[in-house]
Design an enzyme around this catalytic site. Structure first.
Site, PDB file in Angstrom:
ATOM      1  N   ASP A 119     -13.422   5.860   2.487  1.00 64.39           N
ATOM      2  CA  ASP A 119     -11.896   6.126   2.910  1.00 64.39           C
ATOM      3  C   ASP A 119     -11.432   7.388   3.199  1.00 64.39           C
ATOM      4  O   ASP A 119     -11.390   8.216   2.047  1.00 64.39           O
ATOM      5  CB  ASP A 119     -10.648   5.852   1.981  1.00 64.39           C
ATOM      6  CG  ASP A 119      -9.111   5.464   1.575  1.00 64.39           C
ATOM      7  OD1 ASP A 119      -8.574   5.845   3.062  1.00 64.39           O
ATOM      8  OD2 ASP A 119      -8.470   5.407   1.514  1.00 64.39           O
ATOM      9  N   ASP A 143       1.045  -1.214   0.161  1.00 66.98           N
ATOM     10  CA  ASP A 143      -0.143  -0.266  -0.073  1.00 66.98           C
ATOM     11  C   ASP A 143       0.970   0.974   0.161  1.00 66.98           C
ATOM     12  O   ASP A 143       1.369   1.753   1.232  1.00 66.98           O
ATOM     13  CB  ASP A 143      -0.936  -0.624   0.889  1.00 66.98           C
ATOM     14  CG  ASP A 143      -1.870   1.264   1.504  1.00 66.98           C
ATOM     15  OD1 ASP A 143      -1.866   1.712   0.528  1.00 66.98           O
ATOM     16  OD2 ASP A 143      -2.564   1.461   2.174  1.00 66.98           O
ATOM     17  N   GLU A 165      -7.218   0.707  -4.516  1.00 64.74           N
ATOM     18  CA  GLU A 165      -7.157   0.945  -2.852  1.00 64.74           C
ATOM     19  C   GLU A 165      -8.405   0.472  -2.617  1.00 64.74           C
ATOM     20  O   GLU A 165      -8.179  -0.678  -1.846  1.00 64.74           O
ATOM     21  CB  GLU A 165      -6.778   1.471  -2.105  1.00 64.74           C
ATOM     22  CG  GLU A 165      -5.684   2.216  -3.063  1.00 64.74           C
ATOM     23  CD  GLU A 165      -5.173   3.829  -2.266  1.00 64.74           C
ATOM     24  OE1 GLU A 165      -5.671   4.532  -2.174  1.00 64.74           O
ATOM     25  OE2 GLU A 165      -3.189   4.275  -2.748  1.00 64.74           O
ATOM     26  N   LYS A 198       2.874  11.582  -3.217  1.00 66.62           N
ATOM     27  CA  LYS A 198       1.758  11.257  -4.023  1.00 66.62           C
ATOM     28  C   LYS A 198       0.714  11.567  -5.345  1.00 66.62           C
ATOM     29  O   LYS A 198       0.546  11.039  -5.699  1.00 66.62           O
ATOM     30  CB  LYS A 198       0.756   9.403  -3.193  1.00 66.62           C
ATOM     31  CG  LYS A 198       0.581   8.831  -4.024  1.00 66.62           C
ATOM     32  CD  LYS A 198      -0.955   8.050  -3.171  1.00 66.62           C
ATOM     33  CE  LYS A 198      -1.462   6.646  -3.947  1.00 66.62           C
ATOM     34  NZ  LYS A 198      -1.720   6.005  -2.175  1.00 66.62           N
TER      35      LYS A 198
END
Ligand code: AMP
Length: 642
Positions: A205, A16, A179, A79
């Protein structure tokens, strides 16, 4: 990994690669497991510090901790730049401490003070390299292949950049997985053998800084998956199709911390005067305190706050208690933080052209989903209890590992999920176990039982959820505890507490307890088979046979002690109240029975082996029978008094 297990050859790990934290996981014989650093850390902060010459000199925790001292040399949240041009990332730049410039073909590049330019892929590669080394140290073998997760909304360029980063780190990406798909896989969604129907799920999330809501369609492999975009086959298992995503790149737990800091600042100013100039140290301490307070309020009903304000008059201490109710009012206000998150869910539903009722399951990911109000509001919107059983910070990595293991054709040691592998129950008085769902029950399974209190005026009880075949808690595995509190005080044995166990098709257990009179309820969720290997199950079963007789006797004595205590309490109260009105011989029989039973209770409580269970049972029966005249006298008296 346990030392006796043989190192796998050419393993595929699950990674992850997160905005703030990254994790690596692998499926061992106990299922997906997070691989820890040498110092026992699970998460690796996604932060890299470069030297003046452009060499990576710290990755992870140390880089994060010292980021304030080296803002221009420390790269975090990279990211957000992966596969993007400087122009695309314009909105992000104000939030980054380092300089971002335009590189070849407009790509975003990080400009370090010494003149070195780094691509986001190179920075990510440092993080991936550290995770690779961690995996190699734990698995004791070379790691060359990985499954890496990315947000569902990542476009092709962002996915390619992720693959490129892995290549730079010496890792071959066997598959890029969304994800939300990984989170669903971690819960076994779409992997159960007895659920052949397609289903629609939502993955919510909510992390520190971002919210991503995804609506997925899970299509069992036996069925036609169609060929729409975003289909992600799972090598032999089911297909996950992304129906929609919605998000907010500026909504997360950090906002809640800021709200609390503002509250503390405002109140401190009221207390000490608005001319107060907060020092950087006080501000930093307030930020830390705000996050700690928020985290505490996820578990407790209130949190106390105390902070020394440097430079303030009168000793300068700001102090207050904040209750969960107050906290919930501020984050749950109309148009406030939680509502913004719910609005995102509604947007995702609209885009998928679905109503909340059409969502069958909701999976929670990200640290901020531990906030009870978030769980409640999301549960209310979708009218289903969200999945919270697995650690929301680890669930994506665990799912990546599950995917890796499927791709590796290595479903070894996996437990069959269409049955409950070990019995499930709760602890009762004296440390015995009341089993509600027996082993090998097929899923979904459901059972309820009524319980009561053992002490007068008890307003809170702790429920210990256990797994195993033995009769006593000490010989079983505790899956977790929760409290049912706020019950009105009542005499022992009067409250009616209904405990409901539900195991769904994915093996997720939801335990809820409700006190009937007050309607007070509490619940918890766990994945009972998590961390359990097929060998564990065999061993536990064998042990239960070896100890069967002894266990049964012990359980019986423990129950007799608890029940006799209640009998003794009630009967002595009756003797005090109406003893004088019954025949003296009958009263004498009752008193003799009380003495005999009390002695057995004391002996049985000290050592269950010291009493004969059958004789104990007889003594309890005799006293019950002898006390009949007392009950009659008591009823007669109440009728007379009416
Ligand atoms: P993540 O980005 O998923 O690691 O989530 C991090 C965020 O979750 C941070 O804002 C944390 O403060 C928050 N968080 C972690 N644990 C809790 C908790 N028990 N209650 C509330 N927020 C939490």
């Amino acid at each position: 990994m346990s030392p006796e297990s043989t190192p796998p050859s050419d393993p595929i790990v699950g990674i992850d690669l997160g905005t703030t934290n990254s994790l690596v996981a692998y499926v061992t014989d106990k299922g997906p497991t997070i691989l820890l650093s040498e110092s026992g850390e699970a998460g690796l902060p996604s932060v890299v510090r470069y030297s003046e010459s452009g060499r990576a000199e710290a990755v992870g925790e140390s880089a994060r901790q010292e980021a304030v001292e080296h803002p221009l040399h420390t790269v975090s949240s990279v990211k957000r730049l992966m596969g993007r041009s400087r122009k695309d990332a314009q909105g992000e730049l104000d939030f980054l401490s380092y300089e971002v410039v335009e590189g070849e073909r407009d790509a975003a590049r990080i400009a370090l003070p010494g003149g070195a330019l780094k691509s986001p892929e190179e920075v990510s590669a440092e993080i991936l390299r550290t995770l690779k080394q961690r995996a190699e140290a734990t698995l004791d073998t070379e790691v060359r292949r990985a499954v890496i997760t990315v947000p569902a909304y990542f476009d092709d360029a962002q996915r390619q950049a992720t693959r490129h980063a892995a290549r730079l780190a010496g890792l071959d990406v066997v598959r890029i997985v969304n994800e939300p798909t990984a989170a669903a896989l971690a819960y076994g969604i779409g992997r159960t053998t007895n659920n052949a129907e397609p289903e629609t799920i939502a993955v919510f999330d909510l992390g520190g800084g971002t919210l991503d809501v995804s609506i997925l369609r899970v299509i069992p492999s036996a069925q036609e998956a169609g060929d729409g975009g975003g289909v992600g086959g799972v090598g032999g298992a089911d297909m996950f199709r992304v129906l929609s995503t919605a998000g907010d790149t500026r909504l997360g737990g950090d906002d809640v911390d800021r709200m609390l800091v503002e509250l503390f600042t405002r109140e401190a100013e009221q207390q000490f005067g608005s001319g107060l100039d907060f020092t950087p140290r006080t501000r930093q301490a307030m930020r830390l305190l705000a996050e700690q307070t928020k985290i505490k309020l996820s578990k407790e009903k209130s949190a106390s706050v105390r902070i020394e304000i440097e430079g303030a008059p009168d000793g300068g201490v700001y102090e207050r208690t904040i209750t969960r109710d107050e906290f919930e009012q501020s984050i749950g206000a109309e148009g406030g933080w939680v509502m913004r998150a719910i609005a995102c869910c509604e947007r995702a539903l609209r885009d998928a052209k679905l109503t909340p009722q059409q969502i069958e399951r909701v999976v929670m990911v990200g640290g901020s989903t531990r906030i009870p109000l978030v769980q409640r509001r999301v549960g209310e919107l979708f009218a289903s209890e969200p999945y919270t059983a697995l650690d929301p910070d680890r669930v994506v990595a665990l799912g990546a590992a599950a995917q890796a293991s499927i791709l590796d054709g290595r479903e070894q040691g996996a437990l069959l999920l269409d049955v409950v592998p070990l019995s499930l129950g709760i602890e009762t008085v004296g440390g015995a176990v009341a089993k509600l769902i027996m082993r090998n029950a097929s899923v979904p399974a459901r059972a309820t039982e009524m319980f009561s209190t053992s002490v007068d005026a008890q307003t809170s009880i702790m429920l210990n959820v256990v797994q195993g075949e033995r009769e006593m808690v000490e010989d079983c595995r505790s899956l977790g505890t929760f409290h049912l509190s706020g019950m009105p005080p009542m005499p022992a044995g009067i409250p009616q507490i209904e405990v409901l166990f539900m195991v769904d098709v994915n093996g997720v257990l939801d335990v809820s307890a409700v006190e009937k009179r007050s309607g007070k309820r509490a619940n918890m969720q766990v994945v009972p088979h998590h961390g359990l290997s097929a060998e564990d199950v065999d061993r536990i079963e064998r042990e239960s046979f070896t100890h069967a007789l002894e266990d049964m006797t012990r359980h019986r004595v423990v129950d007799l002690v608890a029940n006799s205590r209640l009998d003794l309490k009630w009967i002595t109260e009756l003797v005090d109240r109406v003893g004088a009105s019954i025949d003296p011989a009958q009263l004498e029989a009752v008193n003799a029975g009380i003495t005999a039973l009390r002695s057995l209770v004391e002996r049985g409580d000290a050592d269950w082996r010291s009493v004969d269970a059958e004789a104990f049972h007889q003594a309890k029966q005799s006293l019950d029978e002898a006390s009949v005249p007392l009950h009659e006298a008591s009823i007669a008296r109440s009728l007379r008094d009416e």
